[in-house]
Design an enzyme around this catalytic site. Structure first.
Site, PDB file in Angstrom:
ATOM      1  N   ASP A  70      -4.224  10.352  20.744  1.00  0.00           N
ATOM      2  CA  ASP A  70      -4.377  11.609  20.016  1.00  0.00           C
ATOM      3  C   ASP A  70      -5.539  12.452  20.497  1.00  0.00           C
ATOM      4  OD1 ASP A  70      -6.176   9.789  18.980  1.00  0.00           O
ATOM      5  OD2 ASP A  70      -5.427   9.886  16.928  1.00  0.00           O
ATOM      6  N   ASP A 480     -14.978   5.174  13.611  1.00  0.00           N
ATOM      7  CA  ASP A 480     -13.859   4.430  13.023  1.00  0.00           C
ATOM      8  C   ASP A 480     -13.916   2.917  13.189  1.00  0.00           C
ATOM      9  OD1 ASP A 480     -12.821   6.749  12.056  1.00  0.00           O
ATOM     10  OD2 ASP A 480     -11.198   6.894  13.493  1.00  0.00           O
TER      11      ASP A 480
END
Length: 894
Positions: A70, A480
């Site tokens: 992404d 993350d």
């Protein structure tokens, strides 16, 4: 455990570059070697770390596969090493959004050709438009076709697809599904130009959050996939039947039976859900569709799987379980090309207790599943997991059944069976690529072994890096997945930071004179936002939060490790020991904080153009009188190890103050470093041989060139250490050198992990052996220029990148004579009307087709056997032929 680098990265995006105001330039002359020597850039190994929404196998050549991410570019599978090769590292600073890939297509007619639809955000986070990149050498080099709209590689719905497809019979024809109401687009010249398919009736209606107009969730997700029915075409003729999925819950599948001339809604289709995938098995004439109630990749609470018979037009609900019993949507979808009727689908949004994968061998009449309950909460798994190669994937968790660790996955929207090998299957998750090479054991009573198939695919967003002078080689703060302590750069760490485990580590520091003391701050769903280590980051314990803390912010530790200053989100700056905190005075909330690397009581802060200093361990701060610094908080500064009060500050924004500043008096005054137009990071490494001052590293624009630069003389001169093939989009978060290895630099990326290289072999501008050093006097044994045979030279002209209407090239001029040049003038004539728009490492003029380039002050002298390289960008219309003849000082050059 979602690791998709979604909203996190919005805060990290670079401001567009501009000419800065320069309030106070240092007298030192700063220059840059724009065309750096080639070095071997590598990743500090983590293996994975982010969302992989798409995997594509070529249908005509075995072992040829691609993956898209992404925000981290695209990759090609290398069968010989069972690893992935990055393909978009050439994407530069100004086009950083092109590291987000929303669609991939591999040409089955010509397997050398591959295409990528790129662009990261459709809202104003990304100011640039999208593009389609095309390659004729499997992603080795690319040409670019710019689009008049944005693409959303990191937007909601990015796991649907594939939106980009090549006609399997007439491979000059491609289709692209666009977001934002832009509809369906087509190229008929192998991706060089694109035009809207005006006959396509529905650009999509679905919006994740209609109340978020202009925001991250407020865009129309548009056309979600394109699938050709290869049974309706022949070699060289356009495929007649094409299916297109649309993000519209009432009208989600359209078809053309005349090669895209006209389109109609497929009759009888299910409604009320979104078709995430549409995969056609032409052998039995079935189009399979995976449905969810939302666009994903995080959400989805119900779903169905349908089969459409392309022969008689009947629809069949073949869902693995009744829709009323689902709590997830379906997305990952694949067919076994060797065994028609074998289909697999994922429940991509089954977050708890685990994702689910379903398999049928009879076109959906009966299904089996990857796991089921034996007696709740106990599970019976139809697979085994082996994460030996990436052990951190267990997350350090000890879950209660029915949860297990490692998980089978989450956000599993990419799922593909190798079209040439029924035993090989790969699927993407929010953190890795998993796969198996004995898949058919599923049907035989055995258990497929699922392992990470992610080596080489590095997708972390890097927020902070420290390289202590002893202990770990590198300690990283990542988005993350928290971060890692690396003792071996080429080995995957056994575990991520734990006790506590932050979702994202926003700031790191170590005590300069006691590197065993390390602190980190970060974001976490619940619990403390700060952690401490007394063994160089090997083990951690959680601190306590002052009232109101909502995020990690920045943190600093004193040189001796006895005191901490923390500037968390949601609360003001505080000082303390970690277990208790006292609010600091004299400094605004949200300031960036750092420590002096010598004075144990001195700390620094910066916010909104003002610099602050504390001399009492962070209890009180005083605003300095220094002026001319950048506004806002888009600034990174550091104090030099071993030099009290020595500070470097980088930052700013386009059309505002932007650059690099230096202070030697604890921030009382700052001098702007001349020649550095923009700078976003600053870091230090081991001094060069014979030098007393730390080597400086920065991600900056120097001499008109964006890159990663090094200075061995306290910023007087700079040399670029990366090249145009290694740019990684955006590198503006953090940088550091290695205190133990001269020339080693660690560079942050936003989705390509931590990259590093040993750059000592690139001559520094002050190196007396550097032939381009302006301070290097002529060799008295060299004969003067009048005796120089002007034709004793060769020229290598290479186009390094090109796109519609433009190109980039390098021109290498080599001295093949026996004497040195003290100056040179290079000339050539363009055959196709090309025009040079920008040139570096030289000065140029152009009259008609004729281009003349002369040396600049630092590269006029070229020793025998030496060479000089100039780089340029230019425009072209139609052809871009290479010049065939060159002159040096008017004489023909080879």
């Amino acid at each position: 455990m979602a690791t998709a680098f979604g909203l996190l990265c919005a805060a990290l995006l670079p401001a567009a570059a501009a000419r800065p105001t320069e309030p106070q330039d240092s007298p030192a002359r700063t220059r840059a070697a724009a065309a750096a020597a080639s070095v071997d850039w590598k990743n500090v190994r983590v293996d994975g770390g982010g969302f992989v929404p798409g995997i594509v196998f070529n249908r005509s050549e075995p072992d040829l596969a691609y993956a898209r991410t992404d925000i981290g570019g695209a990759y090609r599978w290398v069968e010989s090493t069972k690893s992935w090769k990055p393909l978009l590292d050439h994407v530069g600073w100004d086009d950083w959004g092109h590291t987000g890939v929303i669609g991939l297509a591999s040409d089955s007619v010509d397997p050398n050709k591959v295409y990528a639809a790129v662009g990261t955000y459709t809202n104003d986070w990304d100011p640039g438009k999208g593009a389609v990149l095309r390659s004729s050498d499997r992603g080795g080099t690319w040409a670019k076709a710019d689009l008049p709209f944005k693409l959303g590689g990191n937007m909601p719905g990015r796991g649907m697809g594939e939106r980009l497809a090549v006609d399997p019979h007439r491979n000059s024809v491609l289709y692209l599904g666009a977001p934002s109401g832009n509809g369906l687009w087509r190229s008929t010249d192998s991706g060089a130009t694109w035009a809207k398919v005006t006959s396509f009736p529905n650009p999509g209606t679905y919006v994740a959050d209609p109340d978020d107009a202009g925001g991250y969730n407020g865009d129309i997700q548009g056309i979600s996939w394109v699938t050709f029915d290869e049974s309706t075409g022949s070699a060289g003729a356009a495929t007649r039947t094409i299916y297109v999925g649309v993000a519209d819950k009432e009208n989600n599948v359209y078809r053309s039976t005349d090669a895209g001339a006209t389109w109609s809604r497929v009759a009888g289709q299910p409604t009320g859900l979104l078709a995430h995938k549409g995969v056609l098995d032409a052998e039995n004439g079935y189009l399979y569709l995976a449905y969810s109630d939302t666009g994903g990749p995080y959400d989805g609470s119900t779903g169905q799987v349908w089969r459409y018979d392309t022969g008689d037009g009947t629809w069949s609900d073949i869902s693995p379980m009744p829709a009323a019993d689902t709590y997830f949507g379906y997305s990952g979808l694949t067919v076994d090309r060797q065994n028609p009727g074998t289909v697999m689908v994922t429940g991509y949004s089954s977050w708890w207790p685990d994702t689910q994968i379903f398999r049928t061998t009879d076109s959906g009449a009966k299904w089996t599943r990857a796991w089921e309950y034996s007696s709740y909460p106990n599970r019976s798994n139809r697979y085994t997991m082996d994460i030996t190669s990436v052990p951190w994937l267990n997350w350090g968790a000890n879950p209660t059944p029915p949860e297990e660790t490692p998980k089978l996955g989450w956000m599993t929207e990419a799922l593909e069976i190798d079209p040439f090998d029924s035993d090989r299957m790969m699927y993407g998750t929010g953190a890795t690529v998993f796969g198996t090479e004995n898949l058919t054991q599923w049907d035989k009573g055995g258990k497929p072994v699922i392992k990470p198939m992610v080596k080489g695919l590095e997708e972390t967003a890097v927020l902070d890096l420290v390289a202590p002078p002893s202990g770990a080689t590198l300690i990283s703060g990542l988005g993350d997945i928290g971060g890692f302590r690396h003792t071996d750069l080429n080995a995957v760490p056994a575990r991520m930071f734990q006790s506590p485990n932050f979702t994202s580590t926003t700031s790191l520091d170590y005590a300069e004179s006691n590197p065993n003391t390390v602190v980190r701050a970060g974001n976490v769903d619940s619990g403390a936002h700060i952690a401490f280590s007394s063994d160089n980051g090997a083990n951690w314990w959680a601190g306590s939060d002052p009232s109101g803390v909502t995020g990690g912010g920045t943190v600093a530790v004193s040189a001796d490790g006895g005191r901490y200053v923390w500037s968390p989100e949601g609360a003001g700056v505080h000082t303390g020991s970690g277990s208790s905190w006292t609010a600091s005075s004299g400094i605004p909330a949200g300031a960036v904080v750092e420590s002096d690397r010598v004075d144990t009581k001195k700390f620094y802060g910066f916010k909104d153009g003002a610099f602050y200093v504390s001399t009492d361990g962070g209890a009180t701060f005083t605003k300095r009188a220094s002026t001319g610094l950048p506004d806002g908080t888009s600034v990174r500064f550091k104090a030099v190890p071993g030099r009290g009060g020595d500070i470097w500050l980088a930052g700013g924004a386009k059309d505002k103050t932007y650059g690099l500043w230096h202070s030697t008096d604890s921030g009382a005054t700052f001098t702007k470093v001349g020649g550095v137009q923009e700078a976003d990071t600053i870091g230090f490494g081991k001094p060069a041989p014979g030098a007393a001052y730390q080597t400086l590293y920065t991600s900056a624009k120097i001499g008109g060139v964006r890159g990663v630069f090094r200075s061995t003389d306290a910023g007087a001169n700079w040399v670029r250490v990366n090249d145009d093939k290694h740019q990684w989009g955006w590198t503006g978060s953090t940088i550091t050198g290695d205190p133990r290895v001269y020339g080693r630099v660690y560079v942050s990326t936003n989705g390509r992990g931590i990259v590093y290289a040993d750059t000592a072999d690139i001559p520094s501008p002050t190196d007396p052996t550097d032939p381009t050093d302006p301070t290097d006097p002529p060799d008295p044994t060299d004969p003067p220029d009048p005796g120089d045979p002007k034709g004793a030279c060769t020229v290598d002209y290479r186009v390094t990148n090109q796109w519609q209407g433009g190109f980039q090239a390098e021109v290498k001029l080599t001295n093949t004579g026996d004497s040195a040049w003290q100056a040179w003038k290079l000339g050539w004539s363009y055959p196709d009307g090309q025009r040079v728009t920008q040139l570096w490492n030289g000065a140029f003029t152009q009259s008609g087709a004729q281009v003349t380039v002369t040396n600049v002050s630092y590269n006029g002298r070229v020793a025998p056997g030496g060479s000089v390289t100039v780089g340029l960008t230019g425009t072209s219309t139609g052809s871009n032929g290479t010049p065939t003849a060159f002159t040096r000082d008017g004489a023909a050059c080879g």
